[in-house]
Design a protein around this motif. Sequence first.
Motif, PDB file in Angstrom:
ATOM      1  N   UNK A   1     -22.982  40.304  -4.177  1.00 36.86           N
ATOM      2  CA  UNK A   1     -23.280  38.980  -3.657  1.00 36.86           C
ATOM      3  C   UNK A   1     -22.371  37.912  -4.224  1.00 36.86           C
ATOM      4  N   UNK A   2     -22.524  36.674  -3.748  1.00 36.55           N
ATOM      5  CA  UNK A   2     -21.641  35.574  -4.142  1.00 36.55           C
ATOM      6  C   UNK A   2     -21.658  35.341  -5.654  1.00 36.55           C
TER       7      UNK A   2
ATOM      8  N   UNK B   1     -19.924  48.708 -14.003  1.00 38.70           N
ATOM      9  CA  UNK B   1     -19.621  49.458 -12.779  1.00 38.70           C
ATOM     10  C   UNK B   1     -18.421  48.864 -12.049  1.00 38.70           C
ATOM     11  N   UNK B   2     -18.365  47.522 -12.006  1.00 32.72           N
ATOM     12  CA  UNK B   2     -17.261  46.835 -11.322  1.00 32.72           C
ATOM     13  C   UNK B   2     -15.928  47.150 -11.994  1.00 32.72           C
ATOM     14  N   UNK B   3     -15.889  47.084 -13.313  1.00 34.09           N
ATOM     15  CA  UNK B   3     -14.639  47.368 -14.034  1.00 34.09           C
ATOM     16  C   UNK B   3     -14.226  48.822 -13.839  1.00 34.09           C
ATOM     17  N   UNK B   4     -15.207  49.723 -13.842  1.00 29.70           N
ATOM     18  CA  UNK B   4     -14.877  51.144 -13.620  1.00 29.70           C
ATOM     19  C   UNK B   4     -14.341  51.359 -12.208  1.00 29.70           C
TER      20      UNK B   4
ATOM     21  N   UNK C   1     -13.439  40.351  -4.001  1.00 33.74           N
ATOM     22  CA  UNK C   1     -14.132  40.864  -2.818  1.00 33.74           C
ATOM     23  C   UNK C   1     -14.930  42.122  -3.168  1.00 33.74           C
ATOM     24  N   UNK C   2     -14.375  42.967  -4.028  1.00 34.79           N
ATOM     25  CA  UNK C   2     -15.098  44.173  -4.450  1.00 34.79           C
ATOM     26  C   UNK C   2     -16.433  43.790  -5.078  1.00 34.79           C
TER      27      UNK C   2
END
Length: 559
Positions: free
Chosen positions: A285-286, A250-253, A278-279
Motif C-alpha cells: 500500500x501507499x 521481505x521487501x529488501x529480500x 512500486x514493489x
Amino acid sequence: MMRKINILILEDKPEVCPDPIPYEYIENINSMTDTDIEAVTTKSKFNELDSKILKQAFDIAILDYSLWHFDTKGNGWIYMEKILAKNPYCNIVLVTALNTIQKDINELSEDLQALISVNPNVKYIPKSTDFTSQIVNYVEEIINNLKARWKLQEQIIDCAIAAYKEFMGKEIGSLIEKPDKEIPGKEDTMVLDTITEEEIRKMFVPLIHKHRIIVCTEEGGVENKVIYRVDRPIFYIFSDPLDGSSAMKCWIKTLKEKAHSNLTKRLPEVIDDHADKVIWENRYGPMKLNSPMISIVLAERHHVVGNVLVNLFTGDIYKSVDSGNFRSKIDQSTFELSENWKELRFRDFSDEFDKLLICTLQSVKYKKYKQEKEGKPQDFQFLMHFRECIQPLIPHDYDLEKTFKKRKQRNDFTPGPGRILFLTEVAEKYSGHVEDAEKELYSCILSSGEPLTEWVGWFAFLRHTKNLSAYCLRTGDGNICQHRIQRSNIKGTMIPPEVASLFKSGMMDFEVLHTGYRDAMQNYTDSIVVFFNNDESWKRIFERKLYERMSDTFTRIVT
C-alpha cells in the motif's frame, strides 16, 4: 523551550489559615527558582478570577473548600470540573480542615465524588500542623516533574530523529544482517530491529536515576534488569523499534532477487528509485501510511504523556506532547525539520460510506497456515482470538468481509503504533492503489490482543480530542480468554483479567511493569477498541450489553 507553569490558588482568606506561608511562598516561587511560574490567586476580585478559571489552563490548582469570604458563599472544590476541562492533567490539591474532610466530600455532587475517587492527580492536604511543609514539598515536586516531562518530550523526538538518521546512513543490505549481539527470545532479530533501541539506550539509560525512568524495550529484559534499581519510578519509555520490520525484511529480500537492485545503496536512494518503490506499494500500500515506523512513547504512572512516530520512507514525523498533536517532515540530507510543526487533526465521523475497522486480522497468513501448513502458530492464535473473542463485540453493520478484503489487497500490512493515523486527516489526504480509496476510511481501530508497544502510543494522541473514545475489552461473565501469543517466552493472554491488565477501573497503571516485570514487553497484552463518539453502531452495542448485564465487557479508558 520550557513553557510557563500556571498555578491557581483558590483561598478566600489566606491569613486565617494555620499558616499562610505556603501561599506566600508559591506566589513568589518564580523568584526563587529558574522556572517561569505565574500564580493566579484570590487577591483578584472573584468575578475576574472566575473568568480566568474559564479561560486559562492550570498545571497546579490549590483549592480551599470554604470560600465564605467571597460573595458566592460557595466552595472551591466545585471548580475542579472547569479546571480539568481546560487541562485534564492538572494536579489538584484539595484543602480543608482536618475534622471536616468527610462532611465536605459528602456535600459534593456524585459526579465530583467519583472524580475525586478515580483521578490520580487529585490530592488532599488537610490544614494541620505540617500543612506548610506538605504544600511546599508537593508543589516543588510537581514543578520538578513537569520540567522533567517537557524535557523528556523533547528528547524522545531527538532520539527518534537520531534513529532515523542512523537508518538513512545504512546500506540496505546491512539492515537484514544479524546483529553482533543476539537478543534472547528473538532469534529472528536483524540489524534494523536494533537501531532505535540502541539510540534509546544511549540517550535515556544515563538518565534513569536522575529522572527515575524505567526503559521498557523489546530486548527480552536483559538490559532492563536495571529497573529494579530505580526507586519510585516516575517515567516510562516504550518503543516499537521498527513497526513493520517483517514487511521491510521481505521487501529488501525481494530487492535482493531483482537484477536492477543494488543492496549497497543507502535507504534514501532505494526509496527514490521508482521501481523499488512500486514493489513496496503494490504489496503493502501507499508509503504515506503503510511504511515502517519508528515509535517512542513517554508515560507517567497513570498517563501516556508523549509519543513520536517517524515514517521511515517519507520522513514524515508526528508528535504528541502536552501542547497538542503535530506533524512535520524531516529533511533526508540535513536531518532537520524541513517545515514548521503543524497541527495534526482527527477526522470527523461519517456514516455515508462502508464501516470498516483496522486491526491485526492476519487473513493471508491464516490462509497459508490452514491450507499450506505455513506461517507461525501466533498468526493462527491472532485470528482465532479475533473470531472468538473480538468479533462478537463488533457492531453488525461493520463490513468485516470488505475489511478483510482490503487488508488482503495490501498483504496484511497493518501498522501498530501508526494505526492511530488512520483516524486523522492524514488518511483523508493520501491516494492509494485500492479502487475508491477515498471511500475506504476506517471508522475504528482495534488492538486484537496485541502487545503493549503496538498500541500504547495511541493514548498520547487521543488525549487531545473529545471526538473519540477508547475502551478496554473484557471477556465478561467470568469467562477467561484462552488465546496467547505462541512464543516460548510469552505468558500474556490476549484479554487479560484486570489484575494482569494495564487498565485498572478504566485508569492506566504502569506500576504493573515495575512490580511484575516479566522479561519481555510482548507479555503485556490487551484488547482495545477506539471509535468515534457519534458512531451510533457502537452506542447500540453498549445498550445491548447493558441489557444482557454484561456491561463490564467494555471498560472505558480515561485518556
